[in-house]
Design a protein around this motif. Structure first.
Motif, mmCIF file in Angstrom:
data_model
loop_
_atom_site.group_PDB
_atom_site.id
_atom_site.type_symbol
_atom_site.label_atom_id
_atom_site.label_comp_id
_atom_site.label_asym_id
_atom_site.label_seq_id
_atom_site.Cartn_x
_atom_site.Cartn_y
_atom_site.Cartn_z
ATOM 1 N N ARG A 219 0.847 -1.196 0.000
ATOM 2 C CA ARG A 219 0.000 0.000 0.000
ATOM 3 C C ARG A 219 0.873 1.233 0.000
ATOM 4 O O ARG A 219 1.912 1.283 0.659
ATOM 5 N N ILE A 220 0.419 2.258 -0.723
ATOM 6 C CA ILE A 220 1.239 3.451 -0.917
ATOM 7 C C ILE A 220 1.539 4.159 0.405
ATOM 8 O O ILE A 220 2.609 4.749 0.563
ATOM 9 N N LYS A 221 0.633 4.090 1.361
ATOM 10 C CA LYS A 221 0.889 4.690 2.676
ATOM 11 C C LYS A 221 2.161 4.113 3.298
ATOM 12 O O LYS A 221 3.022 4.843 3.794
ATOM 13 N N GLY A 222 2.288 2.789 3.284
ATOM 14 C CA GLY A 222 3.466 2.141 3.860
ATOM 15 C C GLY A 222 4.736 2.426 3.088
ATOM 16 O O GLY A 222 5.815 2.556 3.680
ATOM 17 N N VAL A 223 4.618 2.551 1.777
ATOM 18 C CA VAL A 223 5.788 2.837 0.956
ATOM 19 C C VAL A 223 6.340 4.228 1.267
ATOM 20 O O VAL A 223 7.550 4.420 1.405
ATOM 21 N N SER B 91 2.807 11.457 5.574
ATOM 22 C CA SER B 91 2.292 10.553 4.542
ATOM 23 C C SER B 91 0.781 10.723 4.420
ATOM 24 O O SER B 91 0.234 10.713 3.304
ATOM 25 N N ASP B 92 0.075 10.912 5.553
ATOM 26 C CA ASP B 92 -1.362 11.219 5.487
ATOM 27 C C ASP B 92 -1.607 12.517 4.721
ATOM 28 O O ASP B 92 -2.515 12.610 3.887
ATOM 29 N N GLU B 93 -0.809 13.526 5.027
ATOM 30 C CA GLU B 93 -0.995 14.835 4.398
ATOM 31 C C GLU B 93 -0.704 14.803 2.900
ATOM 32 O O GLU B 93 -1.419 15.412 2.097
ATOM 33 N N VAL B 94 0.334 14.091 2.519
ATOM 34 C CA VAL B 94 0.698 13.982 1.105
ATOM 35 C C VAL B 94 -0.402 13.265 0.329
ATOM 36 O O VAL B 94 -0.799 13.705 -0.768
ATOM 37 N N LYS C 135 -4.132 2.255 -1.765
ATOM 38 C CA LYS C 135 -3.801 1.991 -3.171
ATOM 39 C C LYS C 135 -2.416 1.354 -3.265
ATOM 40 O O LYS C 135 -1.478 1.768 -2.576
ATOM 41 N N LEU C 136 -2.273 0.335 -4.102
ATOM 42 C CA LEU C 136 -0.984 -0.324 -4.263
ATOM 43 C C LEU C 136 -0.034 0.564 -5.068
ATOM 44 O O LEU C 136 -0.417 1.125 -6.098
ATOM 45 N N ALA C 137 1.204 0.665 -4.591
ATOM 46 C CA ALA C 137 2.182 1.536 -5.253
ATOM 47 C C ALA C 137 2.393 1.129 -6.705
ATOM 48 O O ALA C 137 2.523 1.979 -7.597
#
Length: 287
Positions: free
Chosen positions: A161-165, A180-183, A193-195
């Motif tokens: 997931r893009i958050k973790g990346v 990362s939340d703000e971005v 969403k998957l990176a």
């Protein structure tokens, strides 16, 4: 946790006060915070401070050929004092003080850490890459040489997931849970969403949101004292830490997904097509 913008501001704040000054004494109080023993912290005493820089979320203070590298972790902070107490600090379970650095002249700073879960880390090394966390850092998103093609290459093939990346320090240096939340909110993108699934347009949009969000936060922090940075960070956040409040963009209610040791915040209308994300932890509590 202090992230790239706050650590960048701290490095500027310290550079103005430390560069060219001589270290009189370094006093570790919480031995657990000290991660290296050779060279000893006393080797910094009598040396002159050179450059103060940021490496991801790490502060790097060059002192006469050695480097004092600090990671503030989740609850650590730096407190500048124009006049430090003369008496030596006393260690104790209720004392948040981890380390004190005194300059010739009597001013300097304390490194403190609140709470019982300790993570603040202090290293004295000859080269910053001797610190494992520094050696493994990915590119800095504010590096002028870091372009959208470099960003796309980092995401390509990554099925997380893009958050973790975005939070992975080996992928990008300096971005944590809050930014990362703000971005993702600025990019109007789901944290789930998957990176590897990002289109070229989505990658470009996320790249612009990444740089823009971080640069804006750094600009807001410019010129502030160390004691003002935490409050400024909270004021500047649009979704992180604002569960239940209206989204400043669309007015929808900011939602939260909780994990074992953290949580994320997002706006359903802006980021997930109006659909709340699954929160397995909350689902278990409701059963």
């Amino acid at each position: 946790m202090p992230e790239l913008p706050e650590v960048e501001a701290l490095s500027v704040f310290l550079a103005e006060r430390l560069t060219g000054r001589v270290v009189a004494r370094v006093q570790p109080v919480a031995i657990s915070a000290l991660k290296t023993y050779d060279p000893p912290v006393t080797a910094l005493e009598g040396r002159t401070v050179g450059a103060v820089t940021r490496r991801g979320k790490f502060l790097d203070i060059e002192v006469g050929g050695l480097h004092l590298v600090v990671h503030l972790a989740r609850a650590g902070w730096l407190r500048w004092k124009d006049s430090l107490p003369v008496e030596p600090p006393r260690p104790g379970p209720r004392n948040p003080l981890a380390l004190r650095l005194r300059l010739e002249g009597g001013d300097g700073f304390d490194l403190t850490e609140a709470g019982t879960k300790k993570g603040l880390a202090v290293y004295v090394v000859r080269d910053p890459v001797e610190v494992p966390g520094v050696a493994g850092l990915g590119p800095d998103p504010l590096d002028p040489g870091f372009g959208v093609e470099d960003f796309a290459a980092l995401l390509r093939g990554d099925r997380r997931r893009i958050k973790g990346v975005l939070r992975d320090q080996s992928v990008l240096a300096g971005v944590g849970n809050a930014y990362s939340d703000e971005v993702l909110h600025a990019a109007r993108m789901s944290p789930y969403k998957l990176a590897s699934s990002l289109t070229e347009e989505e990658t470009a949009r996320l790249y612009e949101a990444l740089g823009g969000t971080l640069r804006e936060a750094v600009e807001r922090s410019h010129g502030l004292g160390a004691g003002e940075l935490k409050a400024e960070k909270k004021l500047g956040l649009r979704v992180h830490g604002r569960t239940g409040q209206p989204c400043p963009v669309c007015g929808d209610t900011v939602r939260e997904v909780s994990f074992a040791d953290s949580s994320l915040q997002y706006c359903p209308t802006c980021q997930t097509g109006g659909k709340p994300l699954a929160d397995r932890r909350l689902s278990r509590l409701l059963k």
